[in-house]
Enzyme design. Structure first.
Site, PDB file in Angstrom:
ATOM      1  N   ASP A 104     -48.555  28.207  31.513  1.00 48.11           N
ATOM      2  CA  ASP A 104     -48.590  28.097  30.048  1.00 48.11           C
ATOM      3  C   ASP A 104     -48.775  29.449  29.374  1.00 48.11           C
ATOM      4  O   ASP A 104     -49.279  29.539  28.266  1.00 48.11           O
ATOM      5  CB  ASP A 104     -49.698  27.111  29.606  1.00 48.11           C
ATOM      6  CG  ASP A 104     -51.086  27.532  30.066  1.00 48.11           C
ATOM      7  OD1 ASP A 104     -51.195  28.543  30.810  1.00 48.11           O
ATOM      8  OD2 ASP A 104     -52.070  26.872  29.697  1.00 48.11           O
ATOM      9  N   GLU A 115     -55.598  32.382  21.722  1.00 47.65           N
ATOM     10  CA  GLU A 115     -54.454  31.905  20.950  1.00 47.65           C
ATOM     11  C   GLU A 115     -54.884  31.129  19.712  1.00 47.65           C
ATOM     12  O   GLU A 115     -55.900  30.436  19.731  1.00 47.65           O
ATOM     13  CB  GLU A 115     -53.604  30.968  21.825  1.00 47.65           C
ATOM     14  CG  GLU A 115     -53.028  31.658  23.029  1.00 47.65           C
ATOM     15  CD  GLU A 115     -52.534  30.706  24.106  1.00 47.65           C
ATOM     16  OE1 GLU A 115     -51.562  31.052  24.782  1.00 47.65           O
ATOM     17  OE2 GLU A 115     -53.133  29.633  24.291  1.00 47.65           O
TER      18      GLU A 115
HETATM   19  P1  NAD Z   1     -59.855  25.243  35.949  1.00 51.45           P
HETATM   20  O1  NAD Z   1     -60.021  26.696  36.189  1.00 51.45           O
HETATM   21  O2  NAD Z   1     -61.043  24.411  35.624  1.00 51.45           O
HETATM   22  O3  NAD Z   1     -59.159  24.575  37.230  1.00 51.45           O
HETATM   23  C1  NAD Z   1     -58.055  25.144  37.870  1.00 51.45           C
HETATM   24  C2  NAD Z   1     -58.112  24.790  39.346  1.00 51.45           C
HETATM   25  O4  NAD Z   1     -56.915  25.294  39.976  1.00 51.45           O
HETATM   26  C3  NAD Z   1     -59.288  25.408  40.103  1.00 51.45           C
HETATM   27  O5  NAD Z   1     -60.056  24.398  40.715  1.00 51.45           O
HETATM   28  C4  NAD Z   1     -58.610  26.340  41.144  1.00 51.45           C
HETATM   29  O6  NAD Z   1     -59.314  26.388  42.354  1.00 51.45           O
HETATM   30  C5  NAD Z   1     -57.265  25.666  41.298  1.00 51.45           C
HETATM   31  N1  NAD Z   1     -56.217  26.537  41.832  1.00 51.45           N
HETATM   32  C6  NAD Z   1     -55.903  27.810  41.457  1.00 51.45           C
HETATM   33  N2  NAD Z   1     -54.872  28.261  42.208  1.00 51.45           N
HETATM   34  C7  NAD Z   1     -54.502  27.244  43.021  1.00 51.45           C
HETATM   35  C8  NAD Z   1     -53.515  27.089  44.011  1.00 51.45           C
HETATM   36  N3  NAD Z   1     -52.673  28.095  44.315  1.00 51.45           N
HETATM   37  N4  NAD Z   1     -53.413  25.913  44.675  1.00 51.45           N
HETATM   38  C9  NAD Z   1     -54.271  24.889  44.392  1.00 51.45           C
HETATM   39  N5  NAD Z   1     -55.249  24.974  43.459  1.00 51.45           N
HETATM   40  C10 NAD Z   1     -55.360  26.144  42.794  1.00 51.45           C
HETATM   41  O7  NAD Z   1     -58.744  25.107  34.793  1.00 51.45           O
HETATM   42  P2  NAD Z   1     -58.401  23.835  33.894  1.00 51.45           P
HETATM   43  O8  NAD Z   1     -59.173  23.854  32.629  1.00 51.45           O
HETATM   44  O9  NAD Z   1     -58.391  22.606  34.742  1.00 51.45           O
HETATM   45  O10 NAD Z   1     -56.903  24.215  33.502  1.00 51.45           O
HETATM   46  C11 NAD Z   1     -55.887  24.204  34.490  1.00 51.45           C
HETATM   47  C12 NAD Z   1     -54.664  24.885  33.957  1.00 51.45           C
HETATM   48  O11 NAD Z   1     -54.088  24.115  32.901  1.00 51.45           O
HETATM   49  C13 NAD Z   1     -54.919  26.266  33.365  1.00 51.45           C
HETATM   50  O12 NAD Z   1     -53.914  27.133  33.827  1.00 51.45           O
HETATM   51  C14 NAD Z   1     -54.836  26.062  31.867  1.00 51.45           C
HETATM   52  O13 NAD Z   1     -54.430  27.220  31.200  1.00 51.45           O
HETATM   53  C15 NAD Z   1     -53.812  24.964  31.786  1.00 51.45           C
HETATM   54  N6  NAD Z   1     -53.880  24.117  30.594  1.00 51.45           N
HETATM   55  C16 NAD Z   1     -52.702  23.728  30.055  1.00 51.45           C
HETATM   56  C17 NAD Z   1     -52.708  22.897  28.957  1.00 51.45           C
HETATM   57  C18 NAD Z   1     -51.414  22.411  28.390  1.00 51.45           C
HETATM   58  O14 NAD Z   1     -51.396  21.825  27.298  1.00 51.45           O
HETATM   59  N7  NAD Z   1     -50.320  22.586  29.074  1.00 51.45           N
HETATM   60  C19 NAD Z   1     -53.918  22.474  28.380  1.00 51.45           C
HETATM   61  C20 NAD Z   1     -55.110  22.869  29.000  1.00 51.45           C
HETATM   62  C21 NAD Z   1     -55.079  23.689  30.113  1.00 51.45           C
END
Ligand code: NAD
Length: 348
Positions: free
Chosen positions: A235, A64
């Site tokens: 997101d 993005e």
């Molecule tokens: P990451 O991959 O480091 O961590 C995600 C975690 O979620 C992993 O540890 C995984 O095991 C866990 N997980 C997946 N499915 C699950 C479930 N059903 N139940 C419990 N745990 C589960 O990712 P990250 O960098 O920490 O990002 C997390 C999320 O936040 C991503 O989806 C990312 O796109 C989003 N994000 C959003 C914003 C925003 O501004 N809203 C900013 C950054 C990241």
């Protein structure tokens, strides 16, 4: 031979320098400062150029571009989201960004933004929780204990006075990592075996999981009255975390509705599903939390203005430091029309 002129050097903040900057300022101080910068920009929301981010989707993730401008500066972030990456030893989210001077169009900052995105996302979550969470909220369920999770927790501590965090991840190794990283943070840290256990006694429920599907991290019956939900992980089109029933019982607060309707939890809802824009709560034009029974929901997707605030913050805080390198990334000949001459003169 005349040495080609490189007047227009662009400060570049590498990952190493970003980490040095964070340590020199102090992580919690920086989260508070960033929340202030984001809040200040939400207060002048109307003067920004705004557009839903430009997303390029594939089967495994999304890339993005997130541009915006306040008329004086222009910023954009490049960011990816690839939930499958961690299983290959790579980050789910990586990013870099640029700030430019609108008057000349010249870049004034290029910076890593993987670390900075985690910081700004956490600062924004906590700034929003400060406005919406029930009074005295001091316990948070943190569901999804990946890259963002410690930042989310520490921002809630620094900005909202969080005292206790209850961790759950479907991967116990992620929870153990998060607990280890937060062990010296001055918080009670509880590792939980189920999401139901994680939400016990929590007034703030943060969902921050990564899965490219319509997941149900919180089911309707898990969410009681009077909580604030900080929904971070949904997101992208086809990537949500909450049961639709929760949205019907909540007051939903969003960054920029045209983007959130595509990417947020409310993609599950009809086009005219009512939402409140956060900037209007922050400027006092709209009500945030009405009472102790209400469920408030921040349907976070991450908006360009938050990155712009973070870029502004870095620009302001690297001045007079050695936390950047000057990059020779703009060809800027002494005679602006003699770009060709500059090339010729550079030949050995
Ligand atoms: P990451 O991959 O480091 O961590 C995600 C975690 O979620 C992993 O540890 C995984 O095991 C866990 N997980 C997946 N499915 C699950 C479930 N059903 N139940 C419990 N745990 C589960 O990712 P990250 O960098 O920490 O990002 C997390 C999320 O936040 C991503 O989806 C990312 O796109 C989003 N994000 C959003 C914003 C925003 O501004 N809203 C900013 C950054 C990241």
């Amino acid at each position: 031979m005349t040495t080609p002129s490189h007047k227009a050097l662009v400060p570049f903040v590498s990952v190493d320098n970003m980490m040095r900057l964070v340590h020199s300022i102090g992580l919690e101080t920086m989260l508070k400062d960033l929340a202030d910068y984001v809040e200040a920009d939400f207060k002048r929301w109307e003067l920004f150029d705004k557009t839903p981010r430009v997303a390029s989707h594939s089967d495994v993730g999304v890339i993005e571009l997130m541009p915006t401008s306040d008329g004086e500066a222009y910023g954009f972030k490049y960011v990816n989201g690839h939930p499958k990456n961690t299983s290959e030893g790579l980050q789910t989210v990586t990013a870099f960004g640029l700030l430019a001077d609108v008057y000349t169009g010249y870049p004034v900052l290029l910076t890593e933004m993987t670390m900075l995105t985690a910081l700004r996302t956490a600062a924004t979550s906590a700034m929003v929780a400060k406005h919406l969470a029930p009074k005295g909220a001091d316990t948070m369920a943190m569901i999804g204990n990946g890259a963002q999770s410690e930042f989310q927790t520490l921002a809630m501590k620094a900005i909202c006075g969080l005292k206790s965090v209850r961790l759950f991840d479907k991967d116990p190794a992620a929870t153990a990592k998060c607990a280890r990283n937060l062990a010296a943070a001055g918080l009670e840290v509880v590792q939980c075996g189920t999401p139901e256990e994680a939400i016990e006694g929590a007034q703030i429920l943060t969902t921050c999981t990564a899965d490219k599907q319509n997941a149900t991290i919180l089911t309707d019956n898990m969410v009681g009255a009077g909580v604030h939900i900080n929904a971070i992980g949904g997101d992208c089109p086809g990537k949500t975390e909450l049961a639709a029933g929760i949205l019907h019982r909540s007051d939903v607060f969003v960054e920029f509705p045209p983007q959130t309707r595509i990417e947020g939890e409310i993609q599950q809802m009809p086009e005219d599903f009512p939402v409140t824009e956060l900037w209007q709560v922050i400027t006092g034009q709209k009500q945030g939390r009405r009472d102790n029974k209400q469920i408030t929901l921040f349907d976070s997707v991450g908006f360009a203005i938050e990155d712009f605030s973070a870029l502004r913050y870095i620009r302001d805080h690297i001045k007079g430091t050695d936390f950047f390198l000057d990059l020779d990334m703009l060809a800027d000949p002494d005679d602006p029309r003699d770009l060709f001459g500059m090339l010729q003169r550079s030949k050995g």
